[in-house]
Design a protein around this motif. Structure first.
Motif, short mmCIF file in Angstrom:
data_model
loop_
_atom_site.label_atom_id
_atom_site.label_comp_id
_atom_site.label_asym_id
_atom_site.label_seq_id
_atom_site.Cartn_x
_atom_site.Cartn_y
_atom_site.Cartn_z
N PRO A 248 0.22 -1.53 0.11
CA PRO A 248 0.23 -0.29 0.20
C PRO A 248 0.66 1.45 0.33
O PRO A 248 0.66 2.53 -0.19
N LEU A 249 1.61 1.44 0.14
CA LEU A 249 3.16 2.36 0.18
C LEU A 249 3.44 3.13 -1.02
O LEU A 249 4.07 3.59 -1.09
N ASP A 250 3.04 2.17 -2.35
CA ASP A 250 3.14 3.23 -3.89
C ASP A 250 4.38 2.92 -4.13
O ASP A 250 5.35 3.28 -5.17
N ILE A 251 5.68 1.58 -3.15
CA ILE A 251 7.06 0.75 -4.24
C ILE A 251 6.52 0.45 -5.12
O ILE A 251 5.33 -0.72 -5.49
N LYS A 252 7.24 0.63 -6.05
CA LYS A 252 7.13 -0.10 -7.49
C LYS A 252 8.34 -0.83 -7.84
O LYS A 252 9.50 -1.25 -7.30
N GLU A 253 8.14 -1.56 -8.60
CA GLU A 253 9.24 -3.42 -8.61
C GLU A 253 9.37 -3.40 -10.63
O GLU A 253 7.85 -2.46 -10.94
N MET A 254 9.63 -3.65 -11.24
CA MET A 254 10.48 -3.77 -12.58
C MET A 254 9.36 -5.67 -12.57
O MET A 254 10.86 -6.44 -11.54
N GLY A 255 9.12 -5.70 -13.58
CA GLY A 255 8.57 -7.03 -14.19
C GLY A 255 9.53 -7.26 -15.53
O GLY A 255 10.70 -6.88 -15.70
N TRP A 256 9.26 -8.39 -16.34
CA TRP A 256 9.31 -8.65 -17.35
C TRP A 256 9.90 -7.66 -18.59
O TRP A 256 10.50 -7.54 -19.36
N ASP A 257 8.60 -6.31 -18.00
CA ASP A 257 8.92 -5.70 -19.19
C ASP A 257 9.98 -4.53 -17.75
O ASP A 257 9.60 -3.62 -17.61
N PRO A 258 11.37 -3.84 -19.08
CA PRO A 258 11.49 -2.51 -18.79
C PRO A 258 11.58 -1.69 -18.30
O PRO A 258 12.30 -1.37 -17.41
N ASN A 259 10.27 -1.51 -19.25
CA ASN A 259 10.46 -0.51 -19.39
C ASN A 259 9.05 0.38 -18.03
O ASN A 259 7.94 1.39 -18.19
N LEU A 260 8.51 -0.67 -17.81
CA LEU A 260 7.15 -1.11 -16.97
C LEU A 260 7.50 -1.39 -15.81
O LEU A 260 7.91 -1.59 -14.68
N LEU A 261 7.05 -0.01 -14.43
CA LEU A 261 7.34 -0.35 -13.35
C LEU A 261 5.53 -0.58 -12.42
O LEU A 261 5.00 -0.08 -13.35
N PHE A 262 5.56 -1.43 -11.53
CA PHE A 262 3.96 -2.14 -11.05
C PHE A 262 4.07 -1.30 -9.84
O PHE A 262 5.51 -1.96 -9.14
N PRO A 263 3.16 -1.12 -8.72
CA PRO A 263 2.99 -0.94 -7.46
C PRO A 263 3.07 -2.59 -6.95
O PRO A 263 2.33 -3.09 -7.25
N VAL A 264 3.48 -2.75 -5.85
CA VAL A 264 3.81 -3.45 -5.59
C VAL A 264 2.60 -3.78 -4.85
O VAL A 264 2.37 -5.86 -4.79
N GLY A 265 1.87 -3.41 -4.32
CA GLY A 265 0.00 -3.67 -4.13
C GLY A 265 -0.32 -4.49 -5.65
O GLY A 265 -1.03 -5.47 -5.07
N CYS A 266 0.08 -4.59 -6.72
CA CYS A 266 -0.15 -5.11 -8.07
C CYS A 266 -0.18 -6.45 -7.48
O CYS A 266 -0.70 -8.30 -7.85
N PHE A 267 0.69 -7.09 -6.92
CA PHE A 267 1.74 -8.13 -6.42
C PHE A 267 1.20 -8.86 -5.54
O PHE A 267 0.40 -10.13 -5.25
N THR A 268 0.14 -7.89 -3.91
CA THR A 268 -0.57 -8.18 -3.13
C THR A 268 -1.46 -8.72 -3.52
O THR A 268 -2.19 -10.14 -3.01
#
Length: 389
Positions: A248-268
């Protein structure tokens, strides 16, 4: 295996439904180029073995499994490869499934984080070099969790409502769109409702969880499911705690697309979908009617292996027509095990051709030749998988 012969009218209805869906994506302001669904349909009047729905992994695109799609198509199946919910769009914080704290909880928590000089420095470093710092290593994850709990001890109580999937306090603390994974998959199944014959779901990682959830929701339509490292629970308790606390803290990570960051909340949300939907008692009971072929790897860094093994046992194991294979650590097969050119942790799946063959065998016969799964040579009795060109 019985075949069916779709008519031109039946195929046209499906094509029109898919085209309408693609048009809606193409007109969206957040459209993600190269992430649209696609299909491979045989000509009208040609018998098919059924229709396979392929669901790609988290943060990837439908073409992630194009080699498998082509192999199944060339050997008698129609194939539809949609995107999992939201993944045909950019701006994951807005468009992907996500778990987030309600504003009355999130706002004061974020204020405390903003006032903490240590976290201020960390997040400033994160923002200045996102491609390096976007994926904290295990030591950093553990340190962040301890720091967050030190400034807001209430977080431990709040996160308990995520850890327990039927906890009634979850709705008090969180908003979540994780159920959209299944709602969206049902809509994509409806796209091909006009095509007769069995439907088979095949999925990787979060796509594997979607494939299972759709099979549970529509056991009268989905004949079998094949899942590669389905993400039913995030791998490693420390990693999972980090995902659930920092989501919920808007920390972002990078997945298979190096040009796309997603919030950790998506993984949650992915974790909650796997544990709360696929692993629910109702789904487990329904999936006993659907034969499942589950493929795992010991070199796992996303999906919890023990949870998947427990799921396999709860859905009946071999006595209910299920089949199971675990790549050994020495096989150097990583989590995204489907495409031979995909590299993770410096590993790729050298056994991909036998994986495709055994997927075909299971879909057509319900059986799997376990020794062939670890074979670098193909079974000459099954359709051959073309090499990487």
């Amino acid at each position: 295996m019985p075949s069916v012969t779709p008519t031109a009218t039946q195929l046209d209805q499906a094509k029109q439904a898919i085209a309408a869906y693609i048009t809606s994506l193409a007109s969206h302001p957040d459209r993600r180029e190269g992430a649209y669904p696609y299909y491979l349909f045989h000509e009208p009047g040609k018998p098919i073995l059924g229709t396979v729905m392929l669901f790609h992994g988290f943060s990837a695109k439908p073409h992630q499994m194009w080699r498998l799609a082509d192999y199944l198509f060339q050997n008698g199946f129609n194939v539809y490869q949609p995107s999992i919910f939201g993944h045909s769009l950019l701006n994951p914080a807005r468009n992907w499934a996500q778990v987030d704290l309600k504003p009355e909880i999130a706002v004061p928590l974020k204020a405390k984080v903003a006032q903490d000089p240590v976290l201020q420095t960390y997040f400033a470093n994160l923002a200045s070099n996102p491609n390096v710092a976007a994926q904290p290593n295990p030591l950093q994850q553990a340190a962040l969790v301890k720091r967050l709990v030190s400034i807001e001890p209430r977080l431990l109580d709040i996160v308990q409502s995520i850890e327990t999937y039927d906890d009634p306090d979850f709705d008090e603390y969180f908003t979540s769109s994780h159920l959209e994974y299944l709602t969206h998959a049902k809509a994509r199944l409806a796209d091909i409702a006009s095509i007769p014959g069995a439907v088979y779901t095949v999925g990787l990682s979060v796509g594997g969880a979607v494939a299972l959830a759709l099979a549970a929701a529509k056991p009268d339509r989905v004949r079998k499911a094949v899942v590669y490292a389905p993400l039913l629970r995030v791998y490693d308790e420390q990693r999972r705690q980090y995902v659930n606390l920092t989501g919920p803290l808007d920390i972002k990570e990078m997945g298979w697309d190096p040009n796309l960051l997603f919030p950790v909340g998506c993984f949650t949300a992915a974790d909650r979908f796997g544990g709360g939907v696929v692993m629910s008692p109702a789904s487990l009971n329904l999936l006993k009617k659907v034969p499942i072929f589950m493929v795992l790897t010991e070199n796992e860094d996303a999906a919890d292996v023990k949870t998947n093994q427990d799921f396999y046992e709860k859905t009946g194991a071999e006595q209910d027509g299920n089949r199971y294979y675990l790549y050994r650590a020495m096989d150097l097969v990583p989590h995204p095990m489907v495409d031979p050119t995909e590299v993770s942790q410096n590993m790729s799946n050298r056994f991909w051709q036998s994986l495709y063959q055994e997927t075909f065998r299971f879909l057509t016969t319900g059986e799997v030749d376990i020794p062939n799964m670890g074979n670098l040579d193909q079974d000459p009795a099954l359709p051959q998988v073309p090499p990487v060109s």
